[in-house]
Design a protein around this motif. Sequence first.
Motif, PDB file in Angstrom:
ATOM      1  N   LYS A 182       0.830  -1.209   0.000  1.00 17.61           N
ATOM      2  CA  LYS A 182       0.000   0.000   0.000  1.00 17.61           C
ATOM      3  C   LYS A 182       0.857   1.248   0.000  1.00 17.61           C
ATOM      4  O   LYS A 182       0.596   2.200  -0.733  1.00 17.61           O
ATOM      5  N   ARG A 206       0.891   3.994  -2.750  1.00 20.71           N
ATOM      6  CA  ARG A 206       0.668   5.419  -2.442  1.00 20.71           C
ATOM      7  C   ARG A 206       1.846   6.264  -2.909  1.00 20.71           C
ATOM      8  O   ARG A 206       1.680   7.371  -3.399  1.00 20.71           O
ATOM      9  N   GLU A 210       1.492   6.787  -6.495  1.00 19.72           N
ATOM     10  CA  GLU A 210       0.452   7.796  -6.737  1.00 19.72           C
ATOM     11  C   GLU A 210       0.959   9.202  -6.426  1.00 19.72           C
ATOM     12  O   GLU A 210       0.731  10.148  -7.166  1.00 19.72           O
TER      13      GLU A 210
END
Length: 406
Positions: A136, A140, A143
Amino acid sequence: MGNVLKILSEAFSEGIIVVNEDQHIVASNRSANSMFGYRSTELIDQPLSILIPHKYQNSHKNHVNSFSNKSDHQQLGRGRDFYGVKKNGGVFPVEAGLNPFEMFGNKYVIAQIVDINIRKTQEKQIQDLNLKLEDKVAERTIELNKTVLELKSEIHKRKQAEKQIKESLKRERELNELKTKFLSLVSHEFKTPLSVILTSASLIGKYKTVDVQAKREKHINTIINKVKYLNTILIDFLSIEKLESKKAFYNIKKFSLDKLITEVIYDTNMILKDGQKINHPLDLDGVTINSDERILELILFNILNNAIKYSPKNTTIDISTSFKNDKLIITIKDQGIGIPKEEQKFIFNRYFRAANALLDQGTGIGLNIAKNHLENLGGTIYFESQESIGSSFTVEIPLTTNFVKS
Ligand code: ADP
């Protein structure tokens, strides 16, 4: 006794088994029972050995024996293999904390037992969760990086737009300066030709009889000359404005070279001084070129016009054409005043006029425009000149212009 221990052992959440000196089980709590797969009282009075796989029984027994005589706490199974066996025969790794104690004169050992499998499953779950968390975080981060990149590109775009606005403002300012300069130039440059036109026109009005036809024609010619000159200035200016505002557009198509040169010579014939002669190539029949005819006409007219303007009476101007590597080369050579050596490097600068040219009318824009247009059309312009001997201007134009610089 057993009941007391049972009650005590239920207070623990891990498995509790209490053995007596004979290594028989005297109490086991609910966790221990379910860990080993026995019902509530099933383990009571059973030998401890039923909870230990065969393979390990001896070593375990010795261990507990020797241990029950000591009074310390001891941990089994941590860092090495220690196993339990279920009622159904299933073997599983355990960790056991052993504590000896005495009650009513009897010695006991209380074993706190943990099924490591459960712990391992929990550890595995934690590990999996950690991995998921790492994934994750990585996701992230990607992103975030993407957002940062998008932001950077947005900033870049804004800077670019700001730059463009600044550039167009600058161009706008330059264009305004150009217009102001042109206005003052025009009011100065137009004055003389206009007063000459006025004089000639009023003189024509006075020549009423047929025998003064020659004089009449002379004045008509003067008027035509001056009007042509004024027209050239206007055309030059419009051209310069287009170049400046980057609106220069070109109309590229095939046309006859012979026709173009004939037209340029025809247009300049009327401004020839007494005894001036233009020699031009006769062998251009059928030669076509692919370029902007109107712009080339403007360029050649400017050069030929200069050759006439800056040459005295009774001189010859030679126009020659040749082809070299898909290029058309046109040279216009005069026997005029020439360009002073030290001023030659400024000749293509806008508004520049050499000191020896100041007696003749001019604006200093013609050559600058010619150079700009030629470069846009993929061509070049250059010259050779010697003061008081003459100048020779050459333009090179691609025979086929496919690409026009914007
Ligand atoms: P203009 O002729 O209107 O002054 P141009 O841009 O056509 O402007 O020429 C710039 C200058 O170059 C002229 O003022 C002159 O000094 C010089 N020049 C151009 N052509 C010739 C030539 N054939 N002979 C001598 N000088 C020339």
